[in-house]
Design a protein around this motif. Structure first.
Motif, PDB file in Angstrom:
ATOM      1  N   LEU A 229      36.973  80.183   9.311  1.00 17.53           N
ATOM      2  CA  LEU A 229      38.035  80.105   8.478  1.00 17.53           C
ATOM      3  C   LEU A 229      39.376  80.937   8.748  1.00 17.53           C
ATOM      4  CD1 LEU A 229      35.720  80.477   5.090  1.00 17.53           C
ATOM      5  CD2 LEU A 229      36.990  78.565   5.916  1.00 17.53           C
ATOM      6  N   ALA A 230      39.192  82.147   9.354  1.00 17.30           N
ATOM      7  CA  ALA A 230      40.229  83.093   9.761  1.00 17.30           C
ATOM      8  C   ALA A 230      41.000  82.291  10.620  1.00 17.30           C
ATOM      9  CB  ALA A 230      39.662  84.165  10.438  1.00 17.30           C
ATOM     10  N   LEU A 231      40.373  81.511  11.709  1.00 19.05           N
ATOM     11  CA  LEU A 231      41.363  80.877  12.648  1.00 19.05           C
ATOM     12  C   LEU A 231      42.059  79.734  11.851  1.00 19.05           C
ATOM     13  CD1 LEU A 231      38.713  80.022  15.358  1.00 19.05           C
ATOM     14  CD2 LEU A 231      40.487  81.895  15.497  1.00 19.05           C
ATOM     15  N   MET A 232      41.567  79.029  10.988  1.00 18.35           N
ATOM     16  CA  MET A 232      42.340  77.762  10.242  1.00 18.35           C
ATOM     17  C   MET A 232      43.306  78.423   9.531  1.00 18.35           C
ATOM     18  SD  MET A 232      39.276  74.963   9.565  1.00 18.35           S
ATOM     19  CE  MET A 232      40.578  73.674   9.534  1.00 18.35           C
ATOM     20  N   GLU A 233      42.921  79.351   8.704  1.00 21.72           N
ATOM     21  CA  GLU A 233      43.928  79.852   7.758  1.00 21.72           C
ATOM     22  C   GLU A 233      45.182  80.550   8.463  1.00 21.72           C
ATOM     23  OE1 GLU A 233      44.248  79.807   4.393  1.00 21.72           O
ATOM     24  OE2 GLU A 233      42.569  78.442   4.562  1.00 21.72           O
ATOM     25  N   MET A 234      44.883  81.096   9.472  1.00 23.87           N
ATOM     26  CA  MET A 234      46.252  81.640  10.305  1.00 23.87           C
ATOM     27  C   MET A 234      47.206  80.737  10.819  1.00 23.87           C
ATOM     28  SD  MET A 234      44.929  84.702  12.873  1.00 23.87           S
ATOM     29  CE  MET A 234      44.337  83.405  14.163  1.00 23.87           C
ATOM     30  N   GLY A 235      46.448  79.506  11.313  1.00 25.03           N
ATOM     31  CA  GLY A 235      47.287  78.344  11.738  1.00 25.03           C
ATOM     32  C   GLY A 235      47.944  77.509  10.516  1.00 25.03           C
ATOM     33  N   THR A 236      47.474  77.618   9.535  1.00 21.62           N
ATOM     34  CA  THR A 236      47.916  76.890   8.329  1.00 21.62           C
ATOM     35  C   THR A 236      49.098  77.764   7.671  1.00 21.62           C
ATOM     36  OG1 THR A 236      45.761  75.787   7.714  1.00 21.62           O
ATOM     37  CG2 THR A 236      47.619  75.998   6.121  1.00 21.62           C
ATOM     38  N   GLY A 237      48.959  78.805   7.883  1.00 20.05           N
ATOM     39  CA  GLY A 237      49.996  79.962   7.345  1.00 20.05           C
ATOM     40  C   GLY A 237      51.343  79.784   8.122  1.00 20.05           C
ATOM     41  N   VAL A 238      51.459  79.003   9.330  1.00 20.49           N
ATOM     42  CA  VAL A 238      52.666  78.867   9.861  1.00 20.49           C
ATOM     43  C   VAL A 238      53.883  78.056   9.252  1.00 20.49           C
ATOM     44  CG1 VAL A 238      53.624  77.811  12.327  1.00 20.49           C
ATOM     45  CG2 VAL A 238      51.453  79.412  12.364  1.00 20.49           C
ATOM     46  N   ALA A 239      53.161  77.158   8.592  1.00 18.11           N
ATOM     47  CA  ALA A 239      53.821  76.456   7.743  1.00 18.11           C
ATOM     48  C   ALA A 239      54.951  77.193   6.903  1.00 18.11           C
ATOM     49  CB  ALA A 239      53.270  75.474   6.969  1.00 18.11           C
ATOM     50  N   HIS A 240      54.508  78.280   6.592  1.00 13.83           N
ATOM     51  CA  HIS A 240      55.447  79.196   5.478  1.00 13.83           C
ATOM     52  C   HIS A 240      56.430  79.926   6.286  1.00 13.83           C
ATOM     53  CE1 HIS A 240      52.682  78.904   1.881  1.00 13.83           C
ATOM     54  NE2 HIS A 240      51.654  78.676   2.974  1.00 13.83           N
ATOM     55  N   TRP A 241      56.338  80.086   7.606  1.00 18.90           N
ATOM     56  CA  TRP A 241      57.552  81.139   8.015  1.00 18.90           C
ATOM     57  C   TRP A 241      57.994  80.605   9.490  1.00 18.90           C
ATOM     58  CZ3 TRP A 241      55.862  82.265  12.989  1.00 18.90           C
ATOM     59  CH2 TRP A 241      54.539  82.491  13.280  1.00 18.90           C
ATOM     60  N   TYR A 242      57.365  79.681  10.210  1.00 20.95           N
ATOM     61  CA  TYR A 242      57.938  79.171  11.293  1.00 20.95           C
ATOM     62  C   TYR A 242      59.043  78.507  11.227  1.00 20.95           C
ATOM     63  CZ  TYR A 242      58.876  76.979  15.775  1.00 20.95           C
ATOM     64  OH  TYR A 242      59.432  76.150  16.991  1.00 20.95           O
TER      65      TYR A 242
ATOM     66  N   THR B 120      50.967  72.180  12.522  1.00 23.71           N
ATOM     67  CA  THR B 120      51.711  72.747  11.126  1.00 23.71           C
ATOM     68  C   THR B 120      53.022  73.228  11.198  1.00 23.71           C
ATOM     69  OG1 THR B 120      49.271  73.479  10.741  1.00 23.71           O
ATOM     70  CG2 THR B 120      51.078  74.694   9.665  1.00 23.71           C
ATOM     71  N   ALA B 121      53.522  73.679  12.418  1.00 28.04           N
ATOM     72  CA  ALA B 121      54.623  74.045  12.487  1.00 28.04           C
ATOM     73  C   ALA B 121      55.895  72.961  12.825  1.00 28.04           C
ATOM     74  CB  ALA B 121      54.996  74.917  13.843  1.00 28.04           C
ATOM     75  N   THR B 122      55.412  71.879  13.271  1.00 27.45           N
ATOM     76  CA  THR B 122      56.192  70.748  13.433  1.00 27.45           C
ATOM     77  C   THR B 122      56.175  69.861  12.061  1.00 27.45           C
ATOM     78  OG1 THR B 122      55.476  70.671  15.780  1.00 27.45           O
ATOM     79  CG2 THR B 122      56.587  68.680  14.836  1.00 27.45           C
ATOM     80  N   ASN B 123      55.310  70.005  11.309  1.00 23.10           N
ATOM     81  CA  ASN B 123      55.018  69.230   9.946  1.00 23.10           C
ATOM     82  C   ASN B 123      54.847  69.973   8.842  1.00 23.10           C
ATOM     83  OD1 ASN B 123      54.898  66.319  10.995  1.00 23.10           O
ATOM     84  ND2 ASN B 123      53.518  67.454  12.332  1.00 23.10           N
ATOM     85  N   PRO B 124      55.617  71.109   8.743  1.00 22.18           N
ATOM     86  CA  PRO B 124      55.271  72.384   7.489  1.00 22.18           C
ATOM     87  C   PRO B 124      55.107  71.659   6.161  1.00 22.18           C
ATOM     88  CG  PRO B 124      57.460  72.321   8.410  1.00 22.18           C
ATOM     89  CD  PRO B 124      56.917  71.424   9.314  1.00 22.18           C
ATOM     90  N   LEU B 125      56.166  71.048   5.874  1.00 24.94           N
ATOM     91  CA  LEU B 125      56.220  70.470   4.450  1.00 24.94           C
ATOM     92  C   LEU B 125      55.079  69.443   4.037  1.00 24.94           C
ATOM     93  CD1 LEU B 125      59.979  70.058   3.349  1.00 24.94           C
ATOM     94  CD2 LEU B 125      58.566  72.053   3.384  1.00 24.94           C
ATOM     95  N   THR B 126      54.754  68.686   4.886  1.00 26.60           N
ATOM     96  CA  THR B 126      53.542  67.505   4.912  1.00 26.60           C
ATOM     97  C   THR B 126      52.338  68.438   5.012  1.00 26.60           C
ATOM     98  OG1 THR B 126      54.693  65.754   5.994  1.00 26.60           O
ATOM     99  CG2 THR B 126      52.511  65.561   6.099  1.00 26.60           C
ATOM    100  N   ALA B 127      52.107  69.389   5.858  1.00 31.63           N
ATOM    101  CA  ALA B 127      50.902  70.173   5.921  1.00 31.63           C
ATOM    102  C   ALA B 127      50.713  70.949   4.714  1.00 31.63           C
ATOM    103  CB  ALA B 127      51.199  71.203   7.143  1.00 31.63           C
ATOM    104  N   ARG B 128      51.750  71.585   3.957  1.00 28.95           N
ATOM    105  CA  ARG B 128      51.654  72.169   2.585  1.00 28.95           C
ATOM    106  C   ARG B 128      51.145  71.433   1.718  1.00 28.95           C
ATOM    107  NH1 ARG B 128      56.279  76.624   1.918  1.00 28.95           N
ATOM    108  NH2 ARG B 128      55.087  77.066   0.163  1.00 28.95           N
ATOM    109  N   VAL B 129      51.819  70.137   1.652  1.00 27.22           N
ATOM    110  CA  VAL B 129      51.443  69.354   0.480  1.00 27.22           C
ATOM    111  C   VAL B 129      49.893  68.884   0.635  1.00 27.22           C
ATOM    112  CG1 VAL B 129      51.686  66.873  -0.430  1.00 27.22           C
ATOM    113  CG2 VAL B 129      53.927  68.397  -0.019  1.00 27.22           C
ATOM    114  N   ALA B 130      49.439  68.637   1.867  1.00 26.16           N
ATOM    115  CA  ALA B 130      48.134  68.180   2.255  1.00 26.16           C
ATOM    116  C   ALA B 130      47.081  69.276   1.712  1.00 26.16           C
ATOM    117  CB  ALA B 130      47.793  67.674   3.495  1.00 26.16           C
ATOM    118  N   GLU B 131      47.749  70.528   2.040  1.00 20.26           N
ATOM    119  CA  GLU B 131      46.654  71.750   1.742  1.00 20.26           C
ATOM    120  C   GLU B 131      46.662  72.027   0.209  1.00 20.26           C
ATOM    121  OE1 GLU B 131      44.553  75.197   2.486  1.00 20.26           O
ATOM    122  OE2 GLU B 131      45.013  73.260   3.533  1.00 20.26           O
ATOM    123  N   TYR B 132      47.811  72.232  -0.382  1.00 25.41           N
ATOM    124  CA  TYR B 132      48.108  72.617  -1.948  1.00 25.41           C
ATOM    125  C   TYR B 132      47.697  71.552  -2.822  1.00 25.41           C
ATOM    126  CZ  TYR B 132      49.209  76.943   0.612  1.00 25.41           C
ATOM    127  OH  TYR B 132      49.018  77.930   1.259  1.00 25.41           O
TER     128      TYR B 132
END
Length: 217
Positions: free
Chosen positions: A149-162, A90-102
Motif C-alpha cells: 500500500l505504501a508503494l502504491m500510495e507514494m506513486g499515486t501521489g505524484v499526480a498532485h505535485w509533479y 501517474t506523472a504523465t497522466n495526472p488528471l486522468t489518474a486522479r479521476v480514476a482514483e477519487y
C-alpha cells in the motif's frame, strides 16, 4: 464527426477540477464544444463517460505494469520496473489518474464493482512482486500488505505535485521512488546496477494536453 478523445479530455478536466457530481452534462458539452444531446449520442450518460475514462486508464496501467514485470524474473528488478511504470504513468497522466482514483465513489454499484475488479487486478501485480521477493529472501518487511500500500500510495501521489518543468526530470523522480521502494522492502539496489528498467509512459487519450490548470486538494 465527434472526437471522443476530446470529449473525454473535457470530462477529465472538469471532473478533476470540481468533481463528477458537481459537473453538469451541459457544462461538459460546453467544455467539449458540442451540445449535450451529441454527448449522449456518442458517449452515453455522464457516468458511462466516467467509466470509459476509468476503464482505459486502468487497462493501460495493467498493460504497462505487466510489461514492466516481464523484463526480468528477479523480484528486485521487477519491483524497480513496476514502481517506475506506476510513477511514470501517474506523472504523465495526472488528471486522468486522479479521476480514476477519487471518482470510484460516484459510480453505480455494478460499474463500481467492475472498475474495482480492474483496480484489484492492477494492485495484484504489486502483491505478486512483494510476496515473491519475500519468499525468495530478496525482500524483508514486517507487513507485506502495508508495504504494498505504501508503494502504491507514494506513486499515486505524484499526480498532485509533479510538473514537467519542475526541479527534477521524470526519470530522476522514477529513480528516487525506486530507491525508496528498495529501502521500504530492504532490497539490495546493487541488483539494479546497469539495468535499464524504465520504459516511456503512455499518454492515454483522456489526458488533457496543452492546458494549464490548477487543481486544488
Amino acid at each position: 464527426m465527434v472526437n471522443i478523445g476530446k470529449v473525454q479530455q473535457a470530462a477529465v478536466l472538469l471532473f478533476a477540477r470540481q468533481g463528477f457530481a458537481a459537473t453538469g452534462i451541459r457544462e461538459l458539452g460546453g467544455a467539449a464544444g458540442i451540445n449535450s444531446a451529441t454527448i449522449y449520442h456518442y458517449a452515453g450518460s455522464k457516468e458511462e463517460l466516467l467509466v470509459q475514462v476509468m476503464r482505459s486508464c486502468l487497462d493501460e496501467m495493467i498493460t504497462s505494469g505487466a510489461a514492466a514485470m516481464r523484463i526480468s524474473a528477479e523480484p528486485t528488478i521487477q519491483l524497480a520496473a513496476l514502481v517506475s511504470s506506476h510513477v511514470g504513468f501517474t506523472a504523465t497522466n495526472p488528471l486522468t489518474a486522479r479521476v480514476a482514483e477519487y471518482e470510484m465513489r460516484a459510480l453505480s454499484p455494478d460499474n463500481r464493482t467492475a472498475m474495482q475488479k480492474l483496480r484489484d487486478d492492477y494492485e495484484s501485480l504489486f502483491a505478486q512482486v512483494v510476496e515473491r521477493g519475500i519468499r525468495v529472501g530478496d525482500f524483508s518487511t514486517d507487513d507485506a500488505t502495508m508495504a504494498r500500500l505504501a508503494l502504491m500510495e507514494m506513486g499515486t501521489g505524484v499526480a498532485h505535485w509533479y510538473r514537467p518543468d519542475g526541479r527534477l526530470t521524470l526519470i530522476e523522480v522514477q529513480h528516487n521512488f525506486v530507491a525508496m521502494a528498495c529501502k521500504i522492502l530492504s532490497a539490495s539496489q546493487t541488483m539494479l546496477d546497469g539495468i535499464d528498467y524504465i520504459r516511456p509512459p503512455v499518454v492515454v487519450a483522456s489526458e488533457p494536453t496543452g492546458t494549464s490548470v490548477t487543481i486544488s486538494g
